[in-house]
Design a protein around this motif. Structure first.
Motif, PDB file in Angstrom:
ATOM      1  N   ASN A  39      31.546  11.138 -21.433  1.00 41.12           N
ATOM      2  CA  ASN A  39      31.072  11.424 -20.080  1.00 41.12           C
ATOM      3  C   ASN A  39      32.258  11.341 -19.122  1.00 41.12           C
ATOM      4  O   ASN A  39      32.952  10.334 -19.068  1.00 41.12           O
ATOM      5  N   ASN A  44      30.412   7.144 -14.594  1.00 34.42           N
ATOM      6  CA  ASN A  44      29.735   7.475 -15.843  1.00 34.42           C
ATOM      7  C   ASN A  44      29.261   6.252 -16.605  1.00 34.42           C
ATOM      8  O   ASN A  44      28.359   6.355 -17.425  1.00 34.42           O
ATOM      9  N   ASP A  46      27.506   4.009 -15.520  1.00 30.58           N
ATOM     10  CA  ASP A  46      26.163   3.655 -15.056  1.00 30.58           C
ATOM     11  C   ASP A  46      25.098   4.301 -15.936  1.00 30.58           C
ATOM     12  O   ASP A  46      23.918   4.037 -15.760  1.00 30.58           O
ATOM     13  N   TYR A  48      24.159   8.006 -18.629  1.00 33.49           N
ATOM     14  CA  TYR A  48      24.170   9.463 -18.642  1.00 33.49           C
ATOM     15  C   TYR A  48      23.016  10.015 -17.808  1.00 33.49           C
ATOM     16  O   TYR A  48      21.896   9.534 -17.887  1.00 33.49           O
ATOM     17  N   GLN A  49      23.326  11.024 -17.008  1.00 36.20           N
ATOM     18  CA  GLN A  49      22.321  11.755 -16.244  1.00 36.20           C
ATOM     19  C   GLN A  49      22.474  13.232 -16.586  1.00 36.20           C
ATOM     20  O   GLN A  49      23.601  13.707 -16.779  1.00 36.20           O
ATOM     21  N   HIS A  52      25.697  15.662 -16.003  1.00 34.99           N
ATOM     22  CA  HIS A  52      27.008  15.031 -16.052  1.00 34.99           C
ATOM     23  C   HIS A  52      27.920  15.866 -16.940  1.00 34.99           C
ATOM     24  O   HIS A  52      27.500  16.323 -18.004  1.00 34.99           O
ATOM     25  N   GLY A 111      26.894   5.796 -21.168  1.00 34.46           N
ATOM     26  CA  GLY A 111      27.022   7.046 -20.436  1.00 34.46           C
ATOM     27  C   GLY A 111      27.473   8.204 -21.302  1.00 34.46           C
ATOM     28  O   GLY A 111      27.308   9.364 -20.931  1.00 34.46           O
ATOM     29  N   SER A 127      21.864   9.437 -25.709  1.00 39.70           N
ATOM     30  CA  SER A 127      22.778   8.847 -24.736  1.00 39.70           C
ATOM     31  C   SER A 127      23.001   7.389 -25.119  1.00 39.70           C
ATOM     32  O   SER A 127      22.104   6.715 -25.624  1.00 39.70           O
ATOM     33  N   ASP A 129      23.169   3.831 -24.154  1.00 37.90           N
ATOM     34  CA  ASP A 129      22.625   2.996 -23.092  1.00 37.90           C
ATOM     35  C   ASP A 129      23.203   1.584 -23.201  1.00 37.90           C
ATOM     36  O   ASP A 129      23.801   1.234 -24.214  1.00 37.90           O
ATOM     37  N   VAL A 136      18.001  12.503 -25.333  1.00 40.14           N
ATOM     38  CA  VAL A 136      18.199  13.346 -24.151  1.00 40.14           C
ATOM     39  C   VAL A 136      18.209  14.804 -24.604  1.00 40.14           C
ATOM     40  O   VAL A 136      18.476  15.090 -25.771  1.00 40.14           O
TER      41      VAL A 136
END
Length: 155
Positions: A39, A44, A46, A48-49, A52, A111, A127, A129, A136
């Motif tokens: 990421n 990052n 924090d 994965y969204q 990204h 991330g 992802s 965590d 995801v």
């Protein structure tokens, strides 16, 4: 009335050859393949969204870095393979082919995303965590960092 029928002579022979190599009929072991996407987004760590930017970890020659893990009592699921990839990605040993994590790529962290292809050919994206993994959707924001092999190290 009977009719005589002549049959051709048949010869059966067994030929043993000493120089014939034995054929290995054992199937290849079932394996999971893991690809790590680093990421590169700000903050990052924090988590994965979606959206990204991710950079695929590669070898020194630019080819994709693929980690291989044979299905075993230790690795029976995509999550088990992702956990093994996380372990290798944190310099804690090699994959099942003896491949270690390159020193010039940062460690796998919260991330990042790990793509795992199982022996059943199912592909799962997970992802990383803080405690485990979350499934995801397939990432779409893949980037190629020009001049580097993967995400730069954080200082």
């Amino acid at each position: 009335m009977t009719t005589a029928v002549t049959r051709p002579l048949t010869v059966t022979a067994r030929i043993d050859t000493v120089d014939a190599a034995p054929v290995d009929t054992a199937p290849a072991p079932a394996a999971y393949t893991a690809t790590v996407y680093m990421n590169t987004a700000p903050h990052n760590f924090d988590g994965y969204q979606l959206g990204h930017p991710l950079a695929e970890a590669t070898r020194r020659d630019g080819s994709p870095l693929r980690l291989v893990f044979h299905a075993s009592d230790r690795i029976r699921t995509h999550e088990g393979a992702a956990d093994a990839a996380y372990t290798v990605g944190n310099h804690q040993g090699p994959d099942d082919n003896g491949q270690t994590w390159p020193n010039d790529i940062r460690s796998v962290s919260t991330g990042d995303v790990i793509k795992v292809t199982g022996p059943d050919h199912w592909i799962v994206h997970l992802s990383v965590d803080p405690t485990g993994f979350s499934a995801v959707p397939e990432p779409t924001a893949l980037v190629n960092l020009a001049g580097t092999r993967a995400a730069p190290r954080r200082r």
